[in-house]
Design an enzyme around this catalytic site. Structure first.
Site, PDB file in Angstrom:
ATOM      1  CG  ASP A  93      -0.259  -0.040   2.526  1.00 18.57           C
ATOM      2  OD1 ASP A  93       0.952   0.232   2.580  1.00 18.57           O
ATOM      3  OD2 ASP A  93      -0.921  -0.337   3.531  1.00 18.57           O
ATOM      4  CB  SER A  94       0.237   4.656  -1.070  1.00 17.71           C
ATOM      5  OG  SER A  94      -0.831   5.129  -0.261  1.00 17.71           O
ATOM      6  N   GLY A  95       0.952   3.831   2.116  1.00 20.35           N
ATOM      7  CA  GLY A  95       1.187   4.491   3.383  1.00 20.35           C
ATOM      8  C   GLY A  95       0.141   5.531   3.705  1.00 20.35           C
ATOM      9  N   GLY A  96      -0.653   5.897   2.711  1.00 22.18           N
ATOM     10  CA  GLY A  96      -1.640   6.950   2.908  1.00 22.18           C
ATOM     11  C   GLY A  96      -2.701   6.619   3.931  1.00 22.18           C
ATOM     12  CG  PHE A  97      -5.937   3.224   5.463  1.00 24.52           C
ATOM     13  CD1 PHE A  97      -7.221   3.725   5.296  1.00 24.52           C
ATOM     14  CD2 PHE A  97      -5.708   2.356   6.525  1.00 24.52           C
ATOM     15  CE1 PHE A  97      -8.250   3.380   6.155  1.00 24.52           C
ATOM     16  CE2 PHE A  97      -6.724   1.992   7.385  1.00 24.52           C
ATOM     17  CZ  PHE A  97      -7.994   2.503   7.190  1.00 24.52           C
ATOM     18  CG  ASP A 147      -5.027   7.060  -1.469  1.00 21.31           C
ATOM     19  OD1 ASP A 147      -4.066   6.604  -0.823  1.00 21.31           O
ATOM     20  OD2 ASP A 147      -6.184   6.622  -1.336  1.00 21.31           O
ATOM     21  CD  GLN A 190      -9.808   7.433  -1.513  1.00 24.80           C
ATOM     22  OE1 GLN A 190     -10.951   7.430  -1.043  1.00 24.80           O
ATOM     23  NE2 GLN A 190      -8.829   6.705  -0.979  1.00 24.80           N
ATOM     24  N   GLY A 217     -11.293   4.299   0.324  1.00 21.13           N
ATOM     25  CA  GLY A 217     -12.290   5.061   1.066  1.00 21.13           C
ATOM     26  C   GLY A 217     -13.596   4.327   1.297  1.00 21.13           C
ATOM     27  CG  ASP A 267      -6.090  -5.287   1.670  1.00 18.32           C
ATOM     28  OD1 ASP A 267      -5.703  -4.953   2.806  1.00 18.32           O
ATOM     29  OD2 ASP A 267      -6.612  -4.458   0.885  1.00 18.32           O
ATOM     30  CB  CYS A 305     -12.023 -26.267   7.770  1.00 16.83           C
ATOM     31  SG  CYS A 305     -10.551 -25.283   7.430  1.00 16.83           S
ATOM     32  CB  CYS A 307      -6.953 -25.215   7.726  1.00 23.25           C
ATOM     33  SG  CYS A 307      -7.601 -25.199   9.413  1.00 23.25           S
ATOM     34  CB  CYS A 310      -9.983 -28.043  10.748  1.00 22.79           C
ATOM     35  SG  CYS A 310     -10.750 -26.459  11.155  1.00 22.79           S
ATOM     36  CG  HIS A 336      -9.950 -22.108  11.044  1.00 17.60           C
ATOM     37  ND1 HIS A 336     -10.481 -23.203  10.389  1.00 17.60           N
ATOM     38  CD2 HIS A 336     -11.008 -21.272  11.290  1.00 17.60           C
ATOM     39  CE1 HIS A 336     -11.785 -23.053  10.250  1.00 17.60           C
ATOM     40  NE2 HIS A 336     -12.126 -21.889  10.792  1.00 17.60           N
TER      41      HIS A 336
END
Length: 377
Positions: A93-97, A147, A190, A217, A267, A305, A307, A310, A336
């Site tokens: 990610d850009s770091g903006g969030f 952003d 945005q 956003g 994500d 499941c 995994c 489980c 899990h």
């Protein structure tokens, strides 16, 4: 284009699509969920565990890796792939969030953002050019343009200024991008809940011809109906032949809603975060493993499941680990939960291929106990 996207099949009934993304570190099918490796690790999980549960791309966090251990150290190590021993695709990610969600004090200017570190209080300064420098040093397969992510709700007047700034910052990110042969760059649409601003932002970013496009956003507190409306109205404005990424979404119902409206990758920290608090995501809804009802329950978290957790451990044992505050409990639930979401998108891909997306969606909503009008987390 360093990032290649191919449509395999489009749903006959909605905007869902089965696709394939190729990056410098591999090819994977979409829709795909990305586990979040905030600080160069998906919390508590090893590379081998991630591979076993089907992870093919993970997300790294520019803000956190910049502040610790530092992008130049990671560059000296050979990039983030080598530093964390992950040979598959990485998106940063850009770091903006983080600037807008973690920093309590910040000053936004045309040039960039001055803010305080969320723990130390140290004054930091981040610009579009610096975000690109950090991401180039990290060497991710996909970098995100820097952003502004305004909170919900924001006034129309503020959002308009913010969108214009995001577009100008996107142009600066393109100009500052130094590794176009090995790293793709996505723009971020945005505009909050205001569809004319979303449309305006999308058009401007499409004109800039990014490798892919994200919707930012969203999942920041707005009602589910607004999120779904924005998705439905905005994704058709993005190029059909490029990936579409919805940022910060990872609950079962929201994944299905997003895919239905044309999203390819998603994500969220949700599966590992709730695991650390003792919540499991199962076919039949959330399970709070600390509850006394599981004290003598010698069955798996989810009998459906596949995994490692489980297949090898019971609810009673995992409950014991949490009550005893043993780290293994966090790891077992994280394995899990991430596998649950990766298996969900595997089933979604199969459903799109088999023209039965809505049957799968109805089954998941019914089994999980979801309300179509409410967010599930």
């Amino acid at each position: 284009m360093v990032i290649k996207y191919r449509i395999i099949k489009e749903s006959k009934d909605c905007m869902a699509r089965l696709g394939e993304i190729t990056t410098p570190h591999g090819t994977f099918q979409t829709p795909m969920f990305m586990a979040v490796g905030t600080q160069g690790t998906v919390k508590t999980l090893t590379k081998e565990e991630l591979e076993t549960i089907g992870a093919q791309i993970i997300l790294g966090n520019t803000y956190h890796l910049w502040t610790q251990p530092g992008h130049l150290i990671i560059k000296e190590a050979g990039g983030l792939h080598k530093f964390m021993n992950w040979p598959h695709s990485i998106l940063t990610d850009s770091g903006g969030f983080q600037v807008f969600s973690l920093a309590k004090l910040r000053d936004i200017s045309e040039e960039g953002v001055t803010f305080r570190h969320h723990k130390s209080g140290e004054q930091l300064y981040l610009t579009p050019e610096m975000s690109m420098e950090i991401q180039n040093a990290l060497g991710s397969d996909i970098a995100m343009a820097f952003d502004e992510c305004p909170p919900y709700p924001s006034t129309y007047e503020y959002m308009k200024k913010s969108v214009d700034r995001t577009i100008r910052w996107a142009e600066r990110c393109q100009a500052a991008h130094r590794d176009r042969t090995n790293q793709g760059l996505f723009g971020i649409v945005q505009g909050g809940e205001y569809q004319d601003l979303r449309s305006y932002c999308a058009k401007k970013l499409v004109d800039l011809d990014f490798d892919g496009y994200a919707l930012g956003g969203l999942s920041v507190g707005e009602p589910k109906a607004i999120q779904n409306r924005v998705l439905f109205d905005t994704t058709p404005l993005l190029p059909r032949d490029k990936p579409r990424y919805l940022m910060g979404v990872g609950s079962p119902g929201m994944i299905l809603d997003a895919v239905e409206r044309g999203i390819d990758i998603l994500d969220c920290v949700l599966p590992t975060r709730i695991a650390r608090h003792g919540t499991a995501m199962t076919r039949y809804g959330r399970l709070i493993i600390k509850n006394k009802e599981f004290e003598k329950d010698f069955t798996p978290l989810d009998s459906d499941c596949d995994c490692y957790t489980c297949q090898n451990y019971t609810k009673a044992y995992i409950r014991h680990l949490f009550k005893a505050q043993e780290m293994l409990g966090y790891r077992l639930l994280s394995i899990h939960n991430v596998r649950y979401l990766l298996r969900l998108v595997e089933n979604i891909r199969q459903a799109i291929q088999g023209d039965c997306f809505y049957q799968l969606k109805e089954q998941v909503y019914r089994d999980y106990g979801l309300d179509k009008n409410e967010k599930d987390f």
